[in-house]
Design a protein around this motif. Structure first.
Motif, PDB file in Angstrom:
ATOM      1  N   ASP A   1       0.856  -1.187   0.000  1.00  0.00           N
ATOM      2  CA  ASP A   1       0.000   0.000   0.000  1.00  0.00           C
ATOM      3  C   ASP A   1       0.896   1.243   0.000  1.00  0.00           C
ATOM      4  OD1 ASP A   1      -1.737   2.089   0.411  1.00  0.00           O
ATOM      5  OD2 ASP A   1      -2.836   1.125   2.037  1.00  0.00           O
ATOM      6  N   PRO A   2       1.208   1.802  -1.182  1.00  0.00           N
ATOM      7  CA  PRO A   2       2.107   2.961  -1.218  1.00  0.00           C
ATOM      8  C   PRO A   2       1.625   4.131  -0.376  1.00  0.00           C
ATOM      9  CG  PRO A   2       1.834   2.041  -3.415  1.00  0.00           C
ATOM     10  CD  PRO A   2       0.839   1.360  -2.537  1.00  0.00           C
ATOM     11  N   LEU A   3       0.318   4.427  -0.422  1.00  0.00           N
ATOM     12  CA  LEU A   3      -0.179   5.583   0.305  1.00  0.00           C
ATOM     13  C   LEU A   3       0.010   5.423   1.807  1.00  0.00           C
ATOM     14  CD1 LEU A   3      -1.452   8.334  -0.058  1.00  0.00           C
ATOM     15  CD2 LEU A   3      -3.706   7.252   0.085  1.00  0.00           C
ATOM     16  N   ALA A   4      -0.144   4.202   2.317  1.00  0.00           N
ATOM     17  CA  ALA A   4       0.072   3.979   3.751  1.00  0.00           C
ATOM     18  C   ALA A   4       1.533   4.210   4.125  1.00  0.00           C
ATOM     19  CB  ALA A   4      -0.354   2.560   4.130  1.00  0.00           C
ATOM     20  N   LEU A   5       2.451   3.772   3.280  1.00  0.00           N
ATOM     21  CA  LEU A   5       3.866   4.001   3.548  1.00  0.00           C
ATOM     22  C   LEU A   5       4.180   5.496   3.555  1.00  0.00           C
ATOM     23  CD1 LEU A   5       5.437   1.199   1.321  1.00  0.00           C
ATOM     24  CD2 LEU A   5       5.493   1.304   3.811  1.00  0.00           C
ATOM     25  N   VAL A   6       3.522   6.240   2.695  1.00  0.00           N
ATOM     26  CA  VAL A   6       3.748   7.685   2.597  1.00  0.00           C
ATOM     27  C   VAL A   6       3.183   8.417   3.803  1.00  0.00           C
ATOM     28  CG1 VAL A   6       3.091   9.746   1.284  1.00  0.00           C
ATOM     29  CG2 VAL A   6       3.882   7.695   0.077  1.00  0.00           C
ATOM     30  N   THR A   7       1.938   8.109   4.149  1.00  0.00           N
ATOM     31  CA  THR A   7       1.257   8.874   5.201  1.00  0.00           C
ATOM     32  C   THR A   7       1.619   8.413   6.606  1.00  0.00           C
ATOM     33  OG1 THR A   7      -0.663   7.403   5.039  1.00  0.00           O
ATOM     34  CG2 THR A   7      -0.685   9.413   3.697  1.00  0.00           C
ATOM     35  N   GLU A   8       1.981   7.152   6.764  1.00  0.00           N
ATOM     36  CA  GLU A   8       2.265   6.629   8.102  1.00  0.00           C
ATOM     37  C   GLU A   8       3.750   6.585   8.424  1.00  0.00           C
ATOM     38  OE1 GLU A   8       0.360   2.833   8.309  1.00  0.00           O
ATOM     39  OE2 GLU A   8      -1.607   3.641   7.737  1.00  0.00           O
ATOM     40  N   ARG A   9       4.598   6.355   7.410  1.00  0.00           N
ATOM     41  CA  ARG A   9       6.023   6.180   7.673  1.00  0.00           C
ATOM     42  C   ARG A   9       6.886   7.265   7.021  1.00  0.00           C
ATOM     43  NH1 ARG A   9       6.472   1.120  10.016  1.00  0.00           N
ATOM     44  NH2 ARG A   9       8.745   1.327   9.982  1.00  0.00           N
ATOM     45  N   GLY A  10       6.280   8.141   6.251  1.00  0.00           N
ATOM     46  CA  GLY A  10       7.057   9.218   5.649  1.00  0.00           C
ATOM     47  C   GLY A  10       7.940   8.787   4.496  1.00  0.00           C
ATOM     48  N   VAL A  11       7.611   7.657   3.882  1.00  0.00           N
ATOM     49  CA  VAL A  11       8.364   7.209   2.707  1.00  0.00           C
ATOM     50  C   VAL A  11       8.003   8.097   1.514  1.00  0.00           C
ATOM     51  CG1 VAL A  11       8.668   5.283   1.071  1.00  0.00           C
ATOM     52  CG2 VAL A  11       8.504   4.830   3.546  1.00  0.00           C
ATOM     53  N   THR A  12       8.968   8.369   0.656  1.00  0.00           N
ATOM     54  CA  THR A  12       8.688   9.021  -0.621  1.00  0.00           C
ATOM     55  C   THR A  12       8.515   7.935  -1.668  1.00  0.00           C
ATOM     56  OG1 THR A  12       9.862  11.059  -0.105  1.00  0.00           O
ATOM     57  CG2 THR A  12       9.615  10.513  -2.429  1.00  0.00           C
TER      58      THR A  12
END
Length: 460
Positions: free
Chosen positions: A317-328
């Motif tokens: 889930d790319p969006l979860a990685l972005v919003t929860e872990r700050g991944v780009t």
């Protein structure tokens, strides 16, 4: 890039373009700030002469005619992006100084490709006439030819291109593209930039002439690794170019491949693979296993070039990685991660036609192929710019980079007229390529050492 400021030290078009890009990424025009990115560009050049000098003109036009001038001030847009990359990369410790226009010809320089008019320099894409317009057909994979009987609803005897052309001549362009895309074939209409901004996909994504070259969804803040850790899930040209720029800026890049579907660039010219992938660590994984998810959570940046449904099938889930872990998360696709065309396939040549490049070239004859896989190096450059901005700003984001849209972006100052011929005296230089920093890694060369270092070997 909240809290990051920039200053236009000189008043050139390159600097103005770089300033617009940084502003679109969240930076502020504030020369009085204590910590500021200084944009200082050279003198403005002539777009046609720069197109000729970088090698792109030698790749554009009829094989027995002159090289054709650019469909817009393309080199200026690319130099602006390179200037923004330069000032951002300096913040990570290594200044990346790119000859951005020359990126357009690197693969052709290495492979010895030349212009072929309505056929791409690489030979896989052809512009063919449908009943009511022109269509770009990019049969780059053996499986593409195997799908032709299903597309044509007939056995294919003799030259498959002849059969394809005969079928297209009886079908409307939109219907032909829709049928081909249902079968997973990279086929698009060859339209003008303005036409590319009025179809259902452009409307769904809110694209206009003034749109930035990507869509960006901000994520959580992140304390990045030192050096930043980049996971490269991409293949071929655009995504590997993006991560090679991040590598040059000082990031650690781990190239992840599947044992059953390694990067197709491994089958191409070795020097081009080396140029895109030298200096990276190669990991070979079962992408359906638990290691991939754990590795992505460790990453500061993930770059991939698959359609959105692929990651869903892998349980990512790319969006979860972005919003929860700050991944780009940098997703490079043919038509974008959203909208009715999100699952369409496309490569550099056919998406260039879909973005407006081919229809503007030439005189009153057929459209012409623009350079070599025109959309790929442009997308790779803009993707790297967006990723660097997120690293400098220490905030994750979902960066949605569409091949078609980067083409339309660099053509946005076109007046819509066909380019004709270059002025007398303008000569097309041969394309050129940089030297690789190192040989590209062998498939899975660093799997054991990387997984052990990151504590992931137990998950295999």
């Amino acid at each position: 890039m909240r809290g990051v400021a920039f200053d236009e030290a000189t008043r050139t078009r390159d600097v103005a373009g770089a300033a617009r890009l940084l502003a679109e990424l969240g930076a502020l025009a504030d020369p009085s700030a204590r910590d500021v990115l200084v944009l200082d560009g050279g003198t403005d050049g002539d777009p046609v002469e720069e197109w000729a000098a970088c090698g792109a003109m030698a790749l554009t036009g009829e094989p027995d005619g002159p090289g054709r001038p650019p469909p817009a001030a393309v080199t200026e847009r690319l130099r602006s992006a390179a200037l923004a990359v330069r000032v951002l990369s300096a913040r990570l410790g290594n200044v990346v100084d790119l000859d951005a226009p020359a990126l357009l010809g690197e693969r052709a320089a290495i492979a010895g490709l030349s212009r072929q008019g309505t056929t791409s320099p690489g030979g896989s894409c052809r512009l063919l006439r449908a009943r009511d317009g022109w269509v770009a057909c990019n049969l780059a994979r053996p499986d593409d030819f195997a799908m032709l009987p299903a597309l044509l609803q007939a056995d294919v005897r003799g030259d498959p291109w002849d059969a394809f052309a005969a079928w297209l001549a009886r079908v409307d362009a939109i219907a032909a593209v829709e049928r081909a895309q249902l079968l997973g074939l990279p086929v698009s209409r060859a339209v003008t930039p303005l036409e590319a901004l009025t179809d259902e996909q452009a409307r769904a994504r809110g694209r206009t002439l003034s749109s930035p070259p990507f869509l960006l969804t901000p994520g959580a803040r992140r304390v990045r690794s030192a050096p930043p850790l980049v996971v490269d899930l991409g293949a071929l040209w655009a995504a590997p170019l993006c991560t090679s720029i991040l590598r040059d800026a000082g990031a650690r890049v781990i190239k992840v491949e599947s044992p059953t579907r390694p990067d197709g660039a491994r089958r191409g010219p070795p020097r081009f693979f080396d140029l895109m992938n030298g200096g990276k660590e190669a990991v070979c994984l079962d992408l359906h296993g638990p290691v991939l998810g754990a590795l992505l959570e460790r990453a500061d940046v993930v770059v991939e070039s698959s359609r959105p449904r692929v990651m869903a099938e892998l349980g990512v889930d790319p969006l979860a990685l972005v919003t929860e872990r700050g991944v780009t998360w940098v997703g490079i696709t043919a038509y974008g991660r959203t909208g009715p065309w999100r699952d369409r396939v496309g490569f550099g040549d056919d998406t260039a036609a879909a973005g407006g490049a081919c229809a503007l070239l030439g005189d009153d004859g057929p459209p012409l192929v623009c350079a070599d896989a025109f959309a790929d190096p442009i997308a790779g450059l803009y993707a790297a710019l967006g990723a660097l901005a997120c690293l400098v700003g220490r905030r994750g984001a979902l960066l949605d980079v569409a091949l078609r849209e980067v083409v339309t972006h660099v053509l946005s100052d076109s007046d819509g007229r066909r380019t004709g011929r270059a002025p007398t005296g303008v000569r097309a230089s041969a394309p050129r390529a940089r030297e690789p920093v190192a040989p590209g890694p062998r498939l899975g060369e660093h799997t054991a050492t990387v997984l052990a270092e990151l504590g992931l070997e137990r998950l295999e």
